[in-house]
Design a protein around this motif. Structure first.
Motif, PDB file in Angstrom:
ATOM      1  N   ASP A 193      -9.560   1.118   6.581  1.00 21.17           N
ATOM      2  CA  ASP A 193      -8.848  -0.093   6.964  1.00 21.17           C
ATOM      3  C   ASP A 193      -9.528  -1.295   6.311  1.00 21.17           C
ATOM      4  O   ASP A 193     -10.633  -1.180   5.747  1.00 21.17           O
ATOM      5  N   THR A 194      -8.867  -2.427   6.371  1.00 20.25           N
ATOM      6  CA  THR A 194      -9.365  -3.608   5.678  1.00 20.25           C
ATOM      7  C   THR A 194     -10.776  -3.964   6.109  1.00 20.25           C
ATOM      8  O   THR A 194     -11.078  -4.025   7.305  1.00 20.25           O
ATOM      9  N   ASN A 195     -11.619  -4.168   5.125  1.00 20.95           N
ATOM     10  CA  ASN A 195     -12.975  -4.689   5.312  1.00 20.95           C
ATOM     11  C   ASN A 195     -13.915  -3.765   6.074  1.00 20.95           C
ATOM     12  O   ASN A 195     -15.017  -4.172   6.433  1.00 20.95           O
ATOM     13  N   GLY A 207      -7.510  -6.790  -0.056  1.00 17.17           N
ATOM     14  CA  GLY A 207      -7.428  -6.125   1.240  1.00 17.17           C
ATOM     15  C   GLY A 207      -6.435  -4.992   1.261  1.00 17.17           C
ATOM     16  O   GLY A 207      -5.611  -4.833   0.367  1.00 17.17           O
ATOM     17  N   ASN A 208      -6.552  -4.187   2.313  1.00 16.27           N
ATOM     18  CA  ASN A 208      -5.616  -3.088   2.543  1.00 16.27           C
ATOM     19  C   ASN A 208      -4.752  -3.412   3.751  1.00 16.27           C
ATOM     20  O   ASN A 208      -5.028  -4.342   4.490  1.00 16.27           O
ATOM     21  N   SER A 209      -3.787  -2.538   3.979  1.00 16.94           N
ATOM     22  CA  SER A 209      -3.164  -2.524   5.292  1.00 16.94           C
ATOM     23  C   SER A 209      -4.272  -2.236   6.299  1.00 16.94           C
ATOM     24  O   SER A 209      -5.197  -1.480   6.029  1.00 16.94           O
ATOM     25  N   ASN A 210      -4.148  -2.823   7.460  1.00 11.91           N
ATOM     26  CA  ASN A 210      -5.321  -2.893   8.338  1.00 11.91           C
ATOM     27  C   ASN A 210      -5.409  -1.709   9.294  1.00 11.91           C
ATOM     28  O   ASN A 210      -5.458  -1.870  10.498  1.00 11.91           O
ATOM     29  N   TYR A 219      -0.431   7.132   3.948  1.00 13.07           N
ATOM     30  CA  TYR A 219      -0.923   7.523   2.621  1.00 13.07           C
ATOM     31  C   TYR A 219       0.040   7.050   1.528  1.00 13.07           C
ATOM     32  O   TYR A 219      -0.380   6.598   0.461  1.00 13.07           O
ATOM     33  N   ARG A 220       1.332   7.166   1.805  1.00 15.48           N
ATOM     34  CA  ARG A 220       2.291   6.694   0.809  1.00 15.48           C
ATOM     35  C   ARG A 220       2.153   5.191   0.573  1.00 15.48           C
ATOM     36  O   ARG A 220       2.178   4.717  -0.567  1.00 15.48           O
ATOM     37  N   GLU A 221       2.003   4.465   1.650  1.00 12.38           N
ATOM     38  CA  GLU A 221       1.869   3.013   1.513  1.00 12.38           C
ATOM     39  C   GLU A 221       0.611   2.650   0.726  1.00 12.38           C
ATOM     40  O   GLU A 221       0.628   1.778  -0.140  1.00 12.38           O
ATOM     41  N   ARG A 222      -0.493   3.368   0.995  1.00  8.60           N
ATOM     42  CA  ARG A 222      -1.752   3.051   0.310  1.00  8.60           C
ATOM     43  C   ARG A 222      -1.645   3.371  -1.184  1.00  8.60           C
ATOM     44  O   ARG A 222      -2.070   2.588  -2.034  1.00  8.60           O
ATOM     45  N   HIS A 223      -1.086   4.536  -1.492  1.00 11.53           N
ATOM     46  CA  HIS A 223      -0.888   4.868  -2.909  1.00 11.53           C
ATOM     47  C   HIS A 223      -0.015   3.812  -3.581  1.00 11.53           C
ATOM     48  O   HIS A 223      -0.289   3.391  -4.714  1.00 11.53           O
ATOM     49  N   ALA A 224       1.032   3.405  -2.897  1.00 12.64           N
ATOM     50  CA  ALA A 224       1.937   2.418  -3.493  1.00 12.64           C
ATOM     51  C   ALA A 224       1.217   1.091  -3.702  1.00 12.64           C
ATOM     52  O   ALA A 224       1.408   0.415  -4.724  1.00 12.64           O
TER      53      ALA A 224
END
Lengths: 522, 330
Positions: A193-195, A207-210, A219-224
C-alpha cells in the motif's frame, strides 16, 4: 548505441536460410467479419508490447482498458474482437500477417496474439484495432533461425521498479538503445500500500492505491498503474521482452505455497492464483503459459541461433521455504540441507538438459536472486541471505558442478532482486578463491527501487568475497552485447530517479571472452 | 446527414436513391465536476512530508482561498514544481458515467506558474496552457478537448512543459475539472453522397460513389453468382476513418421485391480481392484508413448468389444501402 529512428535499427546478422510467406495487402483490418459491439473510450491506454520471440513469431500484447485504473479496466463484461496486424514497415504498407483475437472479461480483456510464419531475425511493426481505435505502433524482432550462424546481438536486462520510489527514466533511455531483446528479471510491480515501503528519508515521490493488493482486481489495477507509465510503455513498444517474476509480483519473499507473513495458507493460495492471473494478463506471454489454477509455467527458453540460448528461470514457484526464518542469518545449517531446493527438481533437470544440448556459444541463465556466494559479515564469522542461492547451497553446488563436469561453455548468469549493480565470477569452490572460474554473474541494479541511490561502493563485501569484482548503487539497467568472441556488459546508470530527466552514463564495462571464463575490465 | 445508395436488380435496373437519415439523438446530458484537490494524487510527485520550498522535489498540496481569491470548494491543488524537467502531477478521477465529454479545466494562474499540458490516460489533450498571471487568480475554464471516457477510474496528468519568461517558477494550479457531454464536440460522423448528387459534402470527410451499380438480370432456374461493382472516392482529413456499409431496411442483408426476398444475403467487399462479407443491419466495416487521404478510390464489389431452384417473382429486387465514412479522430 543510440538511435534516431526505429527504421535505423540494425538487424541481427543471420547467415542461415530464411523463410516465411509475405502477404502484401493494402487493406488494413478489412477482414473484420462482424461489426463488433462498441464501448466507450480509447482502449489502448496501457500501450502495446511483444515478447517471447521465436524464429517465426512473437507474442503481441495489449489490453483493452478505457478506464485503466478500474479493476475491470472500464470494460463492459462482454467479449470484444481485437484485430492485429504485422508489417515490415512502420507505415503498414507491407502487411505480412493479421488476425483477430477475442478479448474476454475473464482475462481482463487482454490480448496475446501469436502471429506465425514471420521471417527469422527480422524487424517488424505491429498494431491493434478495437472499438474503432488504432493502437500505438510497436516494434519487435523475431529470433534468428535455429541453425543460423549469428554474428551478434544486443540485449538489456532490468528489474525492480517500485513505482513510488522514482521515475522510469531508465526505460526512457533504454527505448533509445539499439537492442534485439529486453529481459525483465522480476519485481515488475510491488504489492504494498502507499508509503508502506519508503525510500530513505521517507521521501517517496509517487504513490499507489492505498491498500496492499490481494484480490484479482487489486493486482489488475496495480499492473495497469505501472503500465500507465509512458517510459515503461516506450520500452515495451520498442523491443520484444522476455519476462520472469520474482517475489513482489505476488508477495515479498514468498516461496511456493508459503507467504512472507502469517497469511493462512489457503488464503495465500488464492492470492497467488490472483497474482499469477494478473501477471499473465499484463505480460506478452504465450497463451500456453496461462495459469492453471494456482500454477503457471514460466520457466522457458529462447534460442538465438548458434550465438545464445536464454534459459529463463522461475526461482519462486517451486522453491523450499527460506531457511532459518529468512533474512540474513549466521550459523544456519539448514541452508545446506540437500532436501531443500531453489528451482524444484523438474526445472533443475530442464535447465541441465538445456545447458547440455544447446548448440549456442553463450548460455545465458536469466534468473532472480544472487547466485555467487556473498558473505555479509565483514571479518570473522559468516552470514548469508536466506533468499538467494546462498540459502539453497545444494542447488547452487549441483548447478556449478554440472557446468564444470559437463564442460558447459560460456555460462553467463544475469540477476536482479538486490537493487545494486554487482559483477561476480562463479567459482567451482567458493571456499577457495583460487578455484576454477566457471562463468560470470552480472547482477543488475533496480530501475527505481530505493530511489536515487548513491556512489558508495561496498568495499567490505568485495574484500570479504574476492570473486565479486564490482559494486555500484545507482539506478539503471545493464546492456549486454554478445558476439562469437566476446560478451561485453555495460552498467548503465542514472544520477537520480526521484525527479524525471536524469542523463544516463555507462558506469562500468566488463568483457568475458568466449572459452576463457572470468571478468575482465573492458 | 446521411445519404444512401440504392442497389437493385431485376430487369437490370439499378437505381440510386437519396435518403436523408435522421441524426442520432443526443444522449442524456451528463455533467461531472471534479474538485481536483480532493482527489488523492497517488500517482506522481505525491509526498506529504516534503517541506514547502524544497527545490529538488515536487509536491502537490491543497491550497485554500488566498488574497481574496475564492476557489471552487474553497481550495485548489497546487503543484509545487521547481524544475524545468517535465515533472508531472497526476490525479485519479472516477468518471461516473461513460460518455463523450467535452473536458474543461479551471486552472489557477499566478506569477509563479508555468505552462501546462493536460493528458488523460497518458494521451495529451489540447494545447499547453500558460498559467502565468501577474497576480493570483482563478482562470476561466478552458475547454481542452473532447474525449470518450469509460465509466471508471482515469488518470488526469498535468505536466509543466515550460514557463513564460515573466513567470518566476514552474508551479501549476488546478481548481476544477469539468466533464460535460454538452460541451463535447461531436465527431463529424458521416459524409455520404450518391453518385448523382456528388459534391455536397462536409469539409473534412467526403465519400462519393461513382458509376452505376447493376447486376445482370436474375434468371430463374439458373444457379449463378451475380456480381456488380462501383467505386467510392474518399477524401478525409481525419486521423483515421472507417468506410462501412449497412442495410437497415426490411429483412436486412437480402434484396427484396415487395413481400419477396432473395434467399441468400447480398455480399460486399472493398477491393478486388479478398473475402466477401454478408450485409446486415449493423455496419459492415469495409475499409479502414489510418491517415488522411484525398480522392482515394476504393473499388466496392457486390455479389448475389441465386440457387437453381430458387423461386423469383417478377419485378425488381432492390435494397437501399447506407454507406458511411466515420472517424473517431476528426
Amino acid at each position: 548505441m543510440s538511435r534516431e529512428g526505429l527504421s535505423r535499427r540494425r538487424f541481427i546478422a543471420v547467415a542461415g536460410a530464411t523463410g516465411g510467406a509475405a502477404v502484401a495487402s493494402q487493406w488494413p483490418f478489412a477482414r473484420a467479419r462482424t461489426a463488433p459491439p462498441r464501448f466507450v473510450g480509447y482502449p489502448f491506454t496501457l500501450g502495446v508490447a511483444s515478447g517471447d520471440p521465436t524464429p517465426d513469431g512473437v507474442v503481441l500484447w495489449t489490453r483493452l482498458a478505457p478506464a485503466p485504473l478500474s479493476p475491470d479496466g472500464g470494460m463492459p463484461a462482454k467479449p470484444y474482437p481485437v484485430q492485429w496486424e504485422v508489417a515490415k514497415d512502420e507505415a503498414f504498407t507491407n502487411v505480412v500477417a493479421r488476425g483477430e483475437e477475442i478479448a474476454v472479461p475473464g482475462e481482463a480483456h487482454s490480448v496475446h496474439a501469436e502471429p506465425a510464419g514471420l521471417e527469422p531475425g527480422y524487424e517488424y511493426f505491429y498494431r491493434f484495432k478495437a472499438n474503432g481505435e488504432i493502437s500505438p505502433t510497436g516494434r519487435t524482432k523475431t529470433a534468428p533461425a535455429t541453425a543460423a550462424s549469428v554474428a551478434g546481438l544486443a540485449f538489456a536486462f532490468a528489474s525492480c521498479q517500485q513505482y513510488e520510489h522514482g521515475y522510469y527514466t531508465a526505460y526512457k533511455h533504454m527505448a533509445n538503445e539499439d537492442l534485439d531483446l529486453v529481459i525483465h528479471l522480476g519485481d515488475y510491480i510491488y504489492e504494498y500500500d502507499t508509503n508502506s515501503y519508503q525510500v530513505s528519508g521517507n521521501t517517496n515521490v509517487r504513490g499507489n492505491s492505498n491498500h496492499e493488493i490481494v484480490d484479482l482486481g487489486h493486482y489488475r489495477e496495480r499492473h495497469a498503474q505501472y503500465k500507465s507509465d509512458p517510459d515503461l510503455q516506450a520500452a515495451h513498444a520498442a523491443f520484444p521482452w522476455l519476462v520472469t517474476w520474482d517475489d513482489h509480483e505476488v508477495d515479498n519473499n514468498w516461496a511456493d505455497d508459503i507467504p512472507e507473513d502469517g497469511l493462512p495458507l489457503e488464503h495465500f493460495a488464492r492470492r497467488r492464483r490472483n497474482a499469477f492471473r494478473a501477471y499473465w494478463e499484463h505480460m506478452p506471454l504465450r497463451k500456453a503459459t496461462r495459469p492453471v489454477g494456482k500454477d503457471m509455467q514460466l520457466f522457458r527458453r529462447a534460442a538465438y541461433g548458434n550465438l545464445a540460448s536464454f534459459h529463463v528461470l522461475d526461482t519462486r514457484q517451486f522453491r523450499s521455504d527460506q531457511a532459518c526464518g529468512d533474512g540474513t542469518r549466521a550459523g544456519c545449517d539448514d541452508r545446506n540441507n540437500p532436501a531443500r531446493t531453489l528451482t524444484g527438481a523438474q526445472q533443475e533437470q530442464w535447465l541441465y538438459n538445456g545447458l547440455e544440448t544447446s548448440p549456442a556459444k553463450w548460455q545465458v541463465i536469466a534468473q532472480q536472486v544472487f547466485m555467487a556466494q556473498r558473505d555479509a559479515t565483514n571479518g570473522p564469522g559468516e552470514s548469508y541471505s536466506m533468499d538467494g542461492w546462498d540459502g539453497y547451497t545444494v542447488s547452487r553446488d549441483k548447478l556449478l558442478d554440472f557446468i564444470e563436469t559437463r564442460e558447459i561453455d560460456n555460462p553467463i548468469v544475469i540477476t536482479g532482486d538486490v537493487h545494486q549493480n554487482w559483477a561476480n565470477d562463479l567459482l567451482a569452490d567458493f571456499s577457495n578463491p583460487q578455484s576454477k572460474i566457471l562463468g560470470s554473474e552480472f547482477v543488475g541494479t533496480s530501475i527505481s527501487t530505493t530511489g536515487d541511490g548513491n556512489d558508495n561502493v561496498n568495499t567490505a563485501t568485495m574484500a570479504e568475497n574476492p570473486w565479486i569484482k564490482y559494486n555500484n548503487q545507482r539506478r539503471g539497467y545493464v546492456r549486454v552485447q554478445l558476439d562469437q568472441n566476446v560478451c561485453r556488459t555495460d552498467y548503465r546508470t542514472l544520477q537520480y530517479v526521484k525527479r524525471p530527466g536524469s542523463p544516463i552514463t555507462t558506469h562500468k564495462s566488463f568483457v568475458v571472452e568466449a572459452g576463457n571464463p572470468g571478468l575482465k575490465d573492458a | 446527414m446521411k445519404f444512401a445508395i440504392a442497389l437493385a436488380a431485376a430487369a437490370i435496373a439499378v437505381v440510386f436513391a437519396i435518403r436523408a437519415d435522421a441524426v442520432e439523438e443526443a444522449p442524456d446530458a451528463a455533467l461531472q465536476l471534479v474538485e481536483i484537490e480532493q482527489q488523492t494524487p497517488y500517482l506522481e510527485s505525491y509526498n506529504s512530508t516534503i517541506a514547502v520550498g524544497n527545490t529538488t522535489q515536487s509536491i502537490i498540496r491543497r491550497q485554500g482561498n488566498s488574497g481574496g481569491v475564492v476557489f471552487s470548494s474553497q481550495a485548489y491543488a497546487q503543484f509545487e514544481n521547481h524544475n524545468a524537467d517535465g515533472s508531472r502531477a497526476t490525479f485519479p478521477v472516477e468518471v461516473e458515467e461513460g460518455a463523450l465529454y467535452g473536458i474543461s479545466i479551471q486552472f489557477v494562474k499566478a506569477p509563479t506558474h508555468g505552462i501546462v499540458q493536460v493528458a488523460v490516460d497518458g494521451r495529451p489533450l489540447g494545447q499547453p496552457v500558460d498559467l502565468y498571471a501577474p497576480a493570483l487568480q482563478r482562470a476561466e475554464p478552458v475547454n481542452v478537448g473532447t474525449l470518450a471516457l469509460a465509466e471508471g477510474k482515469h488518470t488526469f496528468t498535468f505536466t509543466v512543459t515550460a514557463k513564460n519568461e515573466a513567470a518566476t517558477n514552474y508551479f501549476a494550479g488546478i481548481d476544477l475539472v469539468i466533464l460535460d457531454t454538452q460541451a463535447a464536440v461531436q465527431p463529424t460522423p458521416t459524409a455520404v453522397a450518391t453518385a448523382e448528387v456528388g459534391g455536397e459534402v462536409p469539409p473534412t470527410l467526403s465519400l462519393t460513389l461513382d458509376g452505376t451499380v447493376g447486376f445482370d438480370a436474375f434468371q430463374p432456374g439458373v444457379a449463378r453468382e451475380y456480381t456488380a461493382s462501383t467505386d467510392a472516392k474518399v477524401t478525409s482529413t481525419a486521423g483515421d476513418a472507417m468506410l462501412s456499409i449497412a442495410d437497415t431496411g426490411a429483412n436486412p442483408g437480402h434484396l427484396v421485391n415487395g413481400a419477396y426476398s432473395l434467399q441468400q444475403p447480398l455480399h460486399a467487399r472493398a477491393g478486388n480481392s479478398g473475402d466477401f462479407f454478408p450485409l446486415r443491419a449493423a455496419p459492415l466495416r469495409l475499409y479502414a484508413y489510418s491517415a488522411p487521404v484525398s480522392g482515394h478510390s476504393v473499388p466496392l464489389q457486390f455479389r448475389q448468389a441465386i440457387g437453381g431452384n430458387e423461386p423469383l417473382r417478377t419485378g425488381r429486387y432492390a435494397k437501399t444501402l447506407t454507406f458511411t465514412l466515420t472517424t473517431t479522430n476528426p
